[in-house]
Write a protein that holds these residues in place. Structure first.
Motif, short mmCIF file in Angstrom:
data_model
loop_
_atom_site.label_atom_id
_atom_site.label_comp_id
_atom_site.label_asym_id
_atom_site.label_seq_id
_atom_site.Cartn_x
_atom_site.Cartn_y
_atom_site.Cartn_z
N THR A 9 0.84 -1.19 0.00
CA THR A 9 0.00 0.00 0.00
C THR A 9 0.88 1.24 0.00
O THR A 9 2.06 1.17 0.37
CB THR A 9 -0.94 0.00 1.22
OG1 THR A 9 -1.85 1.10 1.13
CG2 THR A 9 -0.17 0.08 2.52
N ALA A 10 0.33 2.36 -0.44
CA ALA A 10 1.15 3.56 -0.60
C ALA A 10 0.46 4.80 -0.04
O ALA A 10 -0.77 4.90 -0.04
CB ALA A 10 1.48 3.79 -2.07
N THR B 131 -6.87 15.55 0.01
CA THR B 131 -7.56 15.99 -1.20
C THR B 131 -7.82 14.78 -2.11
O THR B 131 -7.19 13.73 -1.98
CB THR B 131 -6.71 17.01 -1.98
OG1 THR B 131 -5.51 16.35 -2.44
CG2 THR B 131 -6.36 18.20 -1.11
N GLY B 132 -8.74 14.95 -3.03
CA GLY B 132 -9.02 13.88 -3.99
C GLY B 132 -7.80 13.56 -4.84
O GLY B 132 -7.57 12.39 -5.19
N ILE C 40 -3.52 9.71 -6.42
CA ILE C 40 -2.12 9.42 -6.69
C ILE C 40 -1.63 8.25 -5.85
O ILE C 40 -0.94 7.35 -6.35
CB ILE C 40 -1.25 10.66 -6.47
CG1 ILE C 40 -1.56 11.72 -7.54
CG2 ILE C 40 0.24 10.31 -6.50
CD1 ILE C 40 -0.86 13.05 -7.34
N GLN C 41 -1.98 8.21 -4.57
CA GLN C 41 -1.46 7.12 -3.75
C GLN C 41 -2.10 5.79 -4.13
O GLN C 41 -1.45 4.74 -4.05
CB GLN C 41 -1.61 7.41 -2.26
CG GLN C 41 -2.97 7.66 -1.73
CD GLN C 41 -2.92 8.24 -0.31
OE1 GLN C 41 -1.97 8.92 0.09
NE2 GLN C 41 -3.96 7.97 0.46
N ARG C 42 -3.33 5.80 -4.60
CA ARG C 42 -3.92 4.57 -5.11
C ARG C 42 -3.21 4.11 -6.38
O ARG C 42 -3.00 2.91 -6.59
CB ARG C 42 -5.41 4.78 -5.39
CG ARG C 42 -6.25 4.88 -4.12
CD ARG C 42 -7.65 5.33 -4.42
NE ARG C 42 -8.43 5.50 -3.20
CZ ARG C 42 -9.53 6.24 -3.10
NH1 ARG C 42 -9.98 6.90 -4.17
NH2 ARG C 42 -10.17 6.34 -1.95
N SER D 131 7.27 9.24 -8.38
CA SER D 131 7.01 8.48 -7.16
C SER D 131 7.00 6.98 -7.45
O SER D 131 7.58 6.19 -6.71
CB SER D 131 5.68 8.91 -6.54
OG SER D 131 5.73 10.23 -6.07
N ILE D 132 6.34 6.58 -8.51
CA ILE D 132 6.27 5.16 -8.87
C ILE D 132 7.67 4.63 -9.20
O ILE D 132 8.07 3.56 -8.72
CB ILE D 132 5.32 4.95 -10.06
CG1 ILE D 132 3.87 5.23 -9.63
CG2 ILE D 132 5.45 3.54 -10.63
CD1 ILE D 132 2.90 5.35 -10.78
#
Length: 248
Positions: A61-62, A85-86, A91-93, A130-131
Motif C-alpha cells: 500500500t502507498a 484531497t481527492g 495518486i497514492q492509489r 514516485s512510482i
C-alpha cells in the motif's frame, strides 16, 4: 518551439536515483527528475490487513504527500486540513496499483509493505517519479527478508513517465510543470519491464486527440520507461538488480 531546458522532444530530464537514502526504513530512494524530487521509503510490517489474515498472502500500500515548500507557493499540510484531497487519494492509489502489478503476494507472505512518497520539490511528473523511485525502495525492502533460492516477491520492473502534446502539436516526453500546464494532451503511463501496460491516464486538456496521436505518445512513453528502468537497475546495483523475477 524549443523546450525550456533545450531537451529533445523524446528526451527525459536528467535522472538521478539514490538508493538507501534513509537509515531506518527497510528500503528507501531519493529520485530526481529535473527539478522534481521525491523521497520514497518502504517499511515492512509483519502483518496484513484483516481481509488477508490467514490467506498466506501479503499486501503493498502507498501514501503520497507534498511538503508545504515543494511548489512555488506554500501549501498547507493536509493533516492541518483534517482530510486528504481527492488528488492525493488518486495518486497514492495509483502508486499502490502500479507496485502491486509486479508483486507476487504469495511470495511476500503475510507481510504488508508500506510505501511513503514525499514530494520535496515539484516541477511536474510527481506521481510518475514516485512510482519509479518507490520501485527501487520496494526491491531494497524485499531483499531484507528474501530467502536465498526462494521466489523473490517482485516479479518484474515497473516505472512510469508523463507524455504530452504541446500547444505547437509536438509530442513531448517527460513534461515539466510549465509544459504540462500548457499541454493540449496530457498522459501518464505505467509499464512493466516486459512492456505490459499497468495504467494509461490520458486527457485532452486543450483539444481531443486521435488514435494516431495516442499511439505516438504510447511509443514515446515506452521509450522513456525503458530508459528509466535502466536507471533503476543502476541504482539497485549488482547486488539487487538481478533479484526482480528471480525464482530459486
Amino acid at each position: 518551439m524549443p523546450r525550456r531546458d533545450l531537451r529533445r522532444a523524446d528526451q527525459l530530464r536528467p535522472v538521478r536515483i539514490e538508493r538507501g537514502y534513509q537509515r531506518y526504513p527497510a528500503g528507501s530512494a531519493l529520485i530526481e527528475m529535473g527539478h522534481t524530487r521525491v523521497l520514497c521509503a518502504a517499511t515492512v510490517e509483519e502483518r496484513v490487513p484483516f481481509f488477508l489474515k490467514g490467506t498466506g498472502t501479503g499486501w503493498v500500500t502507498a501514501e503520497y504527500s507534498m511538503l508545504p515548500g515543494a511548489g512555488t507557493e506554500r501549501t498547507a499540510r493536509e493533516a492541518m486540513r483534517g482530510h486528504q484531497t481527492g488528488r492525493t487519494q488518486e495518486i497514492q492509489r495509483l502508486i499502490g496499483r502500479a507496485l502491486r502489478a509486479v508483486v507476487d503476494t504469495q511470495a511476500l507472505g503475510e507481510r504488508t509493505i508500506h510505501i511513503d512518497c514525499d514530494v520535496l520539490q515539484a516541477d511536474g511528473g510527481t506521481r510518475t517519479a514516485s512510482i519509479t523511485g518507490a520501485f527501487v525502495a520496494l526491491v531494497e525492502a524485499c531483499a531484507t527478508f528474501y530467502t536465498k533460492h526462494g521466489v523473490f516477491p517482485v516479479r518484474d520492473y515497473v516505472a512510469a513517465v508523463s507524455v504530452g502534446v504541446s500547444a505547437e502539436n509536438t509530442p513531448l516526453l517527460d513534461i515539466c510543470y510549465e509544459e504540462d500546464s500548457a499541454a493540449m494532451v496530457d498522459m501518464n503511463l505505467v509499464m512493466t519491464g516486459a512492456g505490459a501496460f499497468v495504467e494509461v491516464q490520458g486527457t485532452g486538456e486543450g483539444r481531443s486527440f486521435s488514435r494516431t496521436e495516442m499511439n505516438v505518445l504510447l511509443d514515446l512513453g515506452e521509450h522513456g520507461i525503458r530508459e528509466l528502468i535502466d536507471h533503476q537497475k543502476t541504482a539497485l546495483g549488482t547486488v539487487l538488480s538481478w533479484l526482480p523475477g528471480r525464482e530459486g
